[in-house]
Design a protein around this motif. Structure first.
Motif, PDB file in Angstrom:
ATOM      1  N   ASN A 105       0.749  -1.213   0.377  1.00 35.76           N
ATOM      2  CA  ASN A 105      -0.254  -0.020   0.081  1.00 35.76           C
ATOM      3  C   ASN A 105       0.767   1.607  -0.024  1.00 35.76           C
ATOM      4  OD1 ASN A 105      -2.702   1.219   0.532  1.00 35.76           O
ATOM      5  ND2 ASN A 105      -1.779   1.892   2.432  1.00 35.76           N
ATOM      6  N   GLN A 106       1.920   1.209   0.900  1.00 37.43           N
ATOM      7  CA  GLN A 106       3.038   2.659   0.976  1.00 37.43           C
ATOM      8  C   GLN A 106       3.780   2.755  -0.241  1.00 37.43           C
ATOM      9  OE1 GLN A 106       4.831   1.210   4.445  1.00 37.43           O
ATOM     10  NE2 GLN A 106       3.444   2.249   6.262  1.00 37.43           N
ATOM     11  N   ALA A 107       3.924   1.094  -0.751  1.00 38.30           N
ATOM     12  CA  ALA A 107       5.062   1.690  -2.316  1.00 38.30           C
ATOM     13  C   ALA A 107       4.395   1.733  -3.375  1.00 38.30           C
ATOM     14  CB  ALA A 107       5.462   0.036  -2.257  1.00 38.30           C
ATOM     15  N   ALA A 108       2.686   1.176  -3.467  1.00 36.27           N
ATOM     16  CA  ALA A 108       1.898   2.207  -4.166  1.00 36.27           C
ATOM     17  C   ALA A 108       1.473   3.988  -4.249  1.00 36.27           C
ATOM     18  CB  ALA A 108       0.709   1.240  -4.056  1.00 36.27           C
ATOM     19  N   GLU A 109       1.087   3.770  -3.446  1.00 33.14           N
ATOM     20  CA  GLU A 109       1.095   5.558  -2.547  1.00 33.14           C
ATOM     21  C   GLU A 109       1.841   6.706  -3.568  1.00 33.14           C
ATOM     22  OE1 GLU A 109      -0.815   5.345   1.391  1.00 33.14           O
ATOM     23  OE2 GLU A 109      -2.564   4.709   0.815  1.00 33.14           O
ATOM     24  N   ARG A 110       3.049   5.563  -2.820  1.00 32.58           N
ATOM     25  CA  ARG A 110       3.982   6.715  -3.024  1.00 32.58           C
ATOM     26  C   ARG A 110       4.205   7.512  -4.621  1.00 32.58           C
ATOM     27  NH1 ARG A 110       7.090   3.868   1.159  1.00 32.58           N
ATOM     28  NH2 ARG A 110       7.710   2.752  -0.359  1.00 32.58           N
ATOM     29  N   GLN A 111       3.537   5.842  -5.736  1.00 36.45           N
ATOM     30  CA  GLN A 111       4.364   6.213  -6.932  1.00 36.45           C
ATOM     31  C   GLN A 111       2.672   6.733  -7.255  1.00 36.45           C
ATOM     32  OE1 GLN A 111       5.317   2.997  -9.094  1.00 36.45           O
ATOM     33  NE2 GLN A 111       7.157   2.136  -7.781  1.00 36.45           N
ATOM     34  N   ASN A 112       1.667   7.019  -6.639  1.00 35.68           N
ATOM     35  CA  ASN A 112       0.593   7.746  -6.839  1.00 35.68           C
ATOM     36  C   ASN A 112      -0.401   6.926  -8.087  1.00 35.68           C
ATOM     37  OD1 ASN A 112       0.358  10.112  -5.376  1.00 35.68           O
ATOM     38  ND2 ASN A 112       2.604  10.615  -6.793  1.00 35.68           N
ATOM     39  N   ILE A 113      -0.418   5.586  -7.343  1.00 31.28           N
ATOM     40  CA  ILE A 113      -1.415   4.277  -8.353  1.00 31.28           C
ATOM     41  C   ILE A 113      -2.286   4.983  -8.272  1.00 31.28           C
ATOM     42  CG2 ILE A 113      -1.174   1.941  -8.091  1.00 31.28           C
ATOM     43  CD1 ILE A 113       1.732   1.616  -8.265  1.00 31.28           C
ATOM     44  N   ASN A 114      -3.514   4.404  -9.456  1.00 26.63           N
ATOM     45  CA  ASN A 114      -4.949   4.351  -8.707  1.00 26.63           C
ATOM     46  C   ASN A 114      -4.996   2.634  -8.850  1.00 26.63           C
ATOM     47  OD1 ASN A 114      -7.613   3.852  -9.257  1.00 26.63           O
ATOM     48  ND2 ASN A 114      -7.609   6.067 -10.632  1.00 26.63           N
ATOM     49  N   PHE A 115      -5.670   2.540  -7.014  1.00 23.54           N
ATOM     50  CA  PHE A 115      -5.868   1.071  -6.872  1.00 23.54           C
ATOM     51  C   PHE A 115      -6.684   0.701  -8.243  1.00 23.54           C
ATOM     52  CE2 PHE A 115      -3.300   2.953  -3.229  1.00 23.54           C
ATOM     53  CZ  PHE A 115      -3.281   1.347  -2.617  1.00 23.54           C
ATOM     54  N   SER A 116      -8.845   1.819  -8.091  1.00 24.16           N
ATOM     55  CA  SER A 116      -9.041   1.111  -8.638  1.00 24.16           C
ATOM     56  C   SER A 116      -8.969   0.824 -10.248  1.00 24.16           C
ATOM     57  CB  SER A 116     -10.201   2.404  -9.199  1.00 24.16           C
ATOM     58  OG  SER A 116     -10.756   2.664  -7.175  1.00 24.16           O
ATOM     59  N   ALA A 117      -8.062   1.722 -10.995  1.00 31.30           N
ATOM     60  CA  ALA A 117      -7.909   2.145 -11.763  1.00 31.30           C
ATOM     61  C   ALA A 117      -6.912   0.207 -12.528  1.00 31.30           C
ATOM     62  CB  ALA A 117      -7.312   2.392 -13.127  1.00 31.30           C
ATOM     63  N   THR A 118      -5.924   0.272 -11.195  1.00 34.56           N
ATOM     64  CA  THR A 118      -5.529  -1.415 -11.863  1.00 34.56           C
ATOM     65  C   THR A 118      -5.496  -2.219 -11.392  1.00 34.56           C
ATOM     66  OG1 THR A 118      -3.314   0.073 -10.719  1.00 34.56           O
ATOM     67  CG2 THR A 118      -3.023  -1.438 -10.408  1.00 34.56           C
ATOM     68  N   LEU A 119      -6.286  -2.046 -10.372  1.00 34.29           N
ATOM     69  CA  LEU A 119      -7.699  -3.903 -10.443  1.00 34.29           C
ATOM     70  C   LEU A 119      -8.225  -3.511 -11.455  1.00 34.29           C
ATOM     71  CD1 LEU A 119      -8.577  -5.977  -8.461  1.00 34.29           C
ATOM     72  CD2 LEU A 119      -9.873  -4.211  -7.138  1.00 34.29           C
ATOM     73  N   LYS A 120      -9.159  -2.990 -11.758  1.00 36.17           N
ATOM     74  CA  LYS A 120      -9.510  -3.268 -12.891  1.00 36.17           C
ATOM     75  C   LYS A 120      -8.949  -3.692 -14.165  1.00 36.17           C
ATOM     76  CE  LYS A 120     -11.496   0.298 -16.489  1.00 36.17           C
ATOM     77  NZ  LYS A 120     -12.382   1.048 -16.809  1.00 36.17           N
ATOM     78  N   ASN A 121      -8.531  -2.818 -14.591  1.00 44.86           N
ATOM     79  CA  ASN A 121      -7.168  -3.230 -15.741  1.00 44.86           C
ATOM     80  C   ASN A 121      -6.470  -4.970 -15.343  1.00 44.86           C
ATOM     81  OD1 ASN A 121      -7.232  -1.150 -17.114  1.00 44.86           O
ATOM     82  ND2 ASN A 121      -5.197  -0.061 -16.539  1.00 44.86           N
ATOM     83  N   ALA A 122      -6.152  -5.041 -14.349  1.00 42.38           N
ATOM     84  CA  ALA A 122      -5.831  -6.659 -14.402  1.00 42.38           C
ATOM     85  C   ALA A 122      -6.662  -7.525 -14.080  1.00 42.38           C
ATOM     86  CB  ALA A 122      -5.407  -6.816 -12.233  1.00 42.38           C
ATOM     87  N   LEU A 123      -8.247  -6.514 -13.509  1.00 37.54           N
ATOM     88  CA  LEU A 123      -9.200  -7.872 -13.451  1.00 37.54           C
ATOM     89  C   LEU A 123      -9.627  -7.944 -14.977  1.00 37.54           C
ATOM     90  CD1 LEU A 123     -11.586  -7.203 -10.624  1.00 37.54           C
ATOM     91  CD2 LEU A 123     -10.671  -9.470 -11.273  1.00 37.54           C
TER      92      LEU A 123
END
Length: 129
Positions: A105-123
């Motif tokens: 979570n911390q690493a992703a937040e540092r890189q400003n990763i959009n969790f929803s978009a990333t999960l949607k794309n992965a699904l």
């Protein structure tokens, strides 16, 4: 919602079946009669959904006794289920709870990763496999 609209079916020389809806500016085709019926229902459902989203009024379904296909064609009622199409392609967002390790979570937040978009794309990628 469920709808019924008449359509004109036209056998083509190549064996395909063209379909024209008299109540919409809509046509499609199928490789055989069963496919043409399926494609007609699917195309009409998409058109109805689009019209409703745009605030357009749906036309009344023509009486099959008044529909006159061109030479060689025939008229059939087409059953249209917009609920089925909507459930496949509904863009309504659904909230989900995600559980991941704190370090991720911390690493992703540092890189400003959009969790929803990333999960949607992965699904989507996973489903396409």
């Amino acid at each position: 919602m469920k709808y019924v609209y008449p359509a004109c079916f036209y056998p083509e020389k190549n064996g395909k079946i063209s379909v024209v809806f008299v109540d919409f500016e809509l046509s499609t085709f199928g490789i055989d009669l069963a496919d043409a019926m399926y494609m007609a229902a699917d195309a009409a459902a998409g058109r109805i959904i689009s019209m409703l989203k745009d605030g357009e009024k749906l036309p009344l379904s023509s009486d099959t006794k008044t529909v006159r296909p061109d030479l060689g064609g025939f008229v059939s009622l087409v059953f249209i289920d917009t609920d089925e199409l909507n459930s496949k392609y509904d863009d309504k967002l659904i909230k989900k709870t995600l559980t991941i390790p704190s370090w991720l979570n911390q690493a992703a937040e540092r890189q400003n990763i959009n969790f929803s978009a990333t999960l949607k794309n992965a699904l989507i990628e996973k489903i396409a496999q």
